[in-house]
Design a protein around this motif. Structure first.
Motif, PDB file in Angstrom:
ATOM      1  N   ARG A  72       6.790   1.160  -8.065  1.00 56.62           N
ATOM      2  CA  ARG A  72       8.201   0.802  -7.920  1.00 56.62           C
ATOM      3  C   ARG A  72       8.438  -0.672  -8.235  1.00 56.62           C
ATOM      4  O   ARG A  72       9.424  -1.028  -8.889  1.00 56.62           O
ATOM      5  CB  ARG A  72       8.678   1.113  -6.497  1.00 56.62           C
ATOM      6  N   ALA A  73       7.551  -1.546  -7.778  1.00 61.08           N
ATOM      7  CA  ALA A  73       7.716  -2.975  -8.031  1.00 61.08           C
ATOM      8  C   ALA A  73       7.587  -3.292  -9.514  1.00 61.08           C
ATOM      9  O   ALA A  73       8.267  -4.183 -10.035  1.00 61.08           O
ATOM     10  CB  ALA A  73       6.694  -3.774  -7.225  1.00 61.08           C
ATOM     11  N   GLU A  97      12.517  -3.761  -1.242  1.00 67.69           N
ATOM     12  CA  GLU A  97      11.614  -3.027  -0.364  1.00 67.69           C
ATOM     13  C   GLU A  97      10.222  -2.934  -0.978  1.00 67.69           C
ATOM     14  O   GLU A  97       9.212  -3.163  -0.294  1.00 67.69           O
ATOM     15  CB  GLU A  97      12.156  -1.621  -0.105  1.00 67.69           C
ATOM     16  N   ALA A  98      10.164  -2.623  -2.283  1.00 65.69           N
ATOM     17  CA  ALA A  98       8.866  -2.520  -2.947  1.00 65.69           C
ATOM     18  C   ALA A  98       8.173  -3.874  -3.012  1.00 65.69           C
ATOM     19  O   ALA A  98       6.952  -3.976  -2.791  1.00 65.69           O
ATOM     20  CB  ALA A  98       9.044  -1.947  -4.353  1.00 65.69           C
ATOM     21  N   ARG A  99       8.930  -4.915  -3.302  1.00 67.41           N
ATOM     22  CA  ARG A  99       8.345  -6.258  -3.349  1.00 67.41           C
ATOM     23  C   ARG A  99       7.812  -6.661  -1.977  1.00 67.41           C
ATOM     24  O   ARG A  99       6.726  -7.246  -1.860  1.00 67.41           O
ATOM     25  CB  ARG A  99       9.389  -7.272  -3.822  1.00 67.41           C
ATOM     26  N   GLY A 127       6.834  -4.602   0.398  1.00 61.86           N
ATOM     27  CA  GLY A 127       5.652  -3.785   0.648  1.00 61.86           C
ATOM     28  C   GLY A 127       4.422  -4.336  -0.029  1.00 61.86           C
ATOM     29  O   GLY A 127       3.320  -4.344   0.553  1.00 61.86           O
ATOM     30  N   LEU A 184       0.139   1.028   1.134  1.00 64.57           N
ATOM     31  CA  LEU A 184       1.325   0.325   0.640  1.00 64.57           C
ATOM     32  C   LEU A 184       1.299   0.178  -0.877  1.00 64.57           C
ATOM     33  O   LEU A 184       2.331   0.327  -1.546  1.00 64.57           O
ATOM     34  CB  LEU A 184       1.416  -1.057   1.292  1.00 64.57           C
ATOM     35  N   LYS A 228       2.159   3.398  -2.617  1.00 65.28           N
ATOM     36  CA  LYS A 228       3.574   3.720  -2.468  1.00 65.28           C
ATOM     37  C   LYS A 228       4.482   2.786  -3.264  1.00 65.28           C
ATOM     38  O   LYS A 228       5.465   3.236  -3.880  1.00 65.28           O
ATOM     39  CB  LYS A 228       3.957   3.663  -0.986  1.00 65.28           C
ATOM     40  N   TYR A 229       4.164   1.490  -3.255  1.00 72.44           N
ATOM     41  CA  TYR A 229       5.131   0.513  -3.743  1.00 72.44           C
ATOM     42  C   TYR A 229       4.808  -0.151  -5.079  1.00 72.44           C
ATOM     43  O   TYR A 229       5.716  -0.689  -5.722  1.00 72.44           O
ATOM     44  CB  TYR A 229       5.327  -0.582  -2.694  1.00 72.44           C
ATOM     45  N   ASP A 264      13.490  -4.647  -6.709  1.00 70.02           N
ATOM     46  CA  ASP A 264      13.415  -3.666  -5.629  1.00 70.02           C
ATOM     47  C   ASP A 264      12.822  -4.395  -4.416  1.00 70.02           C
ATOM     48  O   ASP A 264      11.609  -4.526  -4.293  1.00 70.02           O
ATOM     49  CB  ASP A 264      12.531  -2.489  -6.063  1.00 70.02           C
TER      50      ASP A 264
END
Length: 374
Positions: free
Chosen positions: A224-225, A233-235, A237, A217, A220-221, A231
């Motif tokens: 992005r976060a 979804e990223a937060r 994750g 995770l 992946k995230y 974001d």
């Protein structure tokens, strides 16, 4: 005995709420509570209304980063005035750790000195809820609390199932305002929890599963976060990754990485996540020679370049942290060469963590890492 058949005990919160807006569910769970005490810092206190708590709500918002025993003493005295039925930790790891100890100690005869160490808390009569506002420590998942001794500048660790939350919340909306550099450092702290448990001498197949999920995770995230704080979804994750890292801490715990990070927090007043981010690539590379297969898994999850050499691993891990916006040089944070020997002795003396490391680390090894990080 292999790792899969070793006895292990895992503690998790009695109830966990996950997702955007999940913080509002605390109020309905707490129906019937007459007096709530919210433990927070000056920033996170502003989120208290989002919890929709019933009854009389009092806020103690004086928790500082890396809090020392004086903060805990003030919080306990505050609790004795308002006599809460429910204590809520609303913040990052420091806030949640203070909340654990307040809930366990405010209405009893035990003091911090009586409960330091494992399994010395006699009980807890007050409900405890933990609402995380960062994605890093995973404290909402665990049974440990850390407070700084202002005299020795060392961490006092308390461990007990009585510190486990009755209700925990992972609401990514509450992390929107965390700045990019702090998001990065906290995320690397969560990564360190997973990595240090994964490569620990006490590693267990069950915990390895949580560590793998957490590392995946984060790979992946986390970028992005950092790039876009809203974001969702990223937060989300990253909050899950932090929670998984918190589970790893329970039965396995961290190792040399965290031992080296603690003096940076107590001596330089660095946030815990930042301290761990600075140290992470150094210890990852140091341990590579005794855990090459698991190191390949770590590198794969995080997208690091690893050609089988510790040098390539260090360079890639360092770049990963640096490119997320972490200032990796200790000198930029106020460290000086003449301080490093004392800090190395302190870090090496944290045997509850050092003894977990898969490769023996001498005082000179610690000093060499500090010098490389300077």
């Amino acid at each position: 005995m292999s790792a899969i058949d070793k006895p292990i005990t895992i503690h998790q919160p009695k109830r966990l709420e996950v997702g955007a807006g999940a913080s509002a569910r605390l109020g309905s769970w707490a129906a019937g509570v007459e007096r709530s005490l919210v433990i927070a810092d000056q920033h996170t206190a502003s989120y208290a209304d989002a919890l929709e708590l019933p009854g009389n709500v009092t806020i103690f918002a004086d928790v500082t980063p890396e809090p020392d025993t004086s903060v805990l003493e003030r919080a306990i005295a505050f609790a004795r005035e308002c006599r809460p039925d429910l204590v809520v930790g609303l913040g990052g790891g420091s806030v949640m750790d203070i909340a654990k100890l307040v809930a366990a100690l405010w209405d009893g005869e035990q003091a911090l000195k009586d409960v330091a160490g494992p399994n010395r808390v006699q009980g807890r009569r007050t409900l405890l809820a933990q609402v995380a506002t960062t994605a890093g420590t995973g404290s909402e998942a665990g049974i440990r609390a850390l407070v700084t001794d202002p005299d020795s500048k060392s961490k006092i660790a308390v461990e007990s199932p009585y510190l486990l939350a009755d209700f925990a919340v992972l609401d990514p909306v509450l992390t929107y305002s965390v700045p990019p550099a702090v998001t990065a450092a906290n995320g690397i702290d969560a990564m360190a929890h997973c990595v240090e448990a994964f490569t620990n001498i006490n590693a267990h197949d069950l915990i390895d599963g949580y560590a793998r999920m957490g590392m995946s995770l984060i790979g992946k995230y986390l970028p992005r976060a950092v790039a876009d704080g809203q974001d969702t979804e990223a937060r989300a994750g990253m909050m899950l990754a932090s929670y998984y890292g918190g589970i790893c801490l329970g039965p396995v715990n961290t190792a040399a990485g965290h031992a080296l990070a603690y003096p940076l927090g107590t001596r330089l007043s660095l946030p815990h996540g930042l301290s761990n981010a600075i140290i992470f690539p150094h210890v990852l590379a140091f341990n590579e020679s005794v855990h090459s297969e698991k190191t390949r898994e770590i590198a794969g999850a995080l997208g690091l370049h690893f050609d089988g050499s510790a040098g390539s691993l260090f360079d890639s891990a360092y770049a990963f942290c640096r490119d997320l916006g972490v200032e990796m040089q200790l000198a930029k944070h106020g460290a000086q060469e003449e301080d490093l020997s004392t800090w190395a002795e302190e870090a090496h003396g944290i045997r509850r963590l050092m003894d977990n490391n898969p490769r023996d680390m001498t005082v000179d090894d610690v000093l060499a890492i500090y010098r490389a990080a300077l």
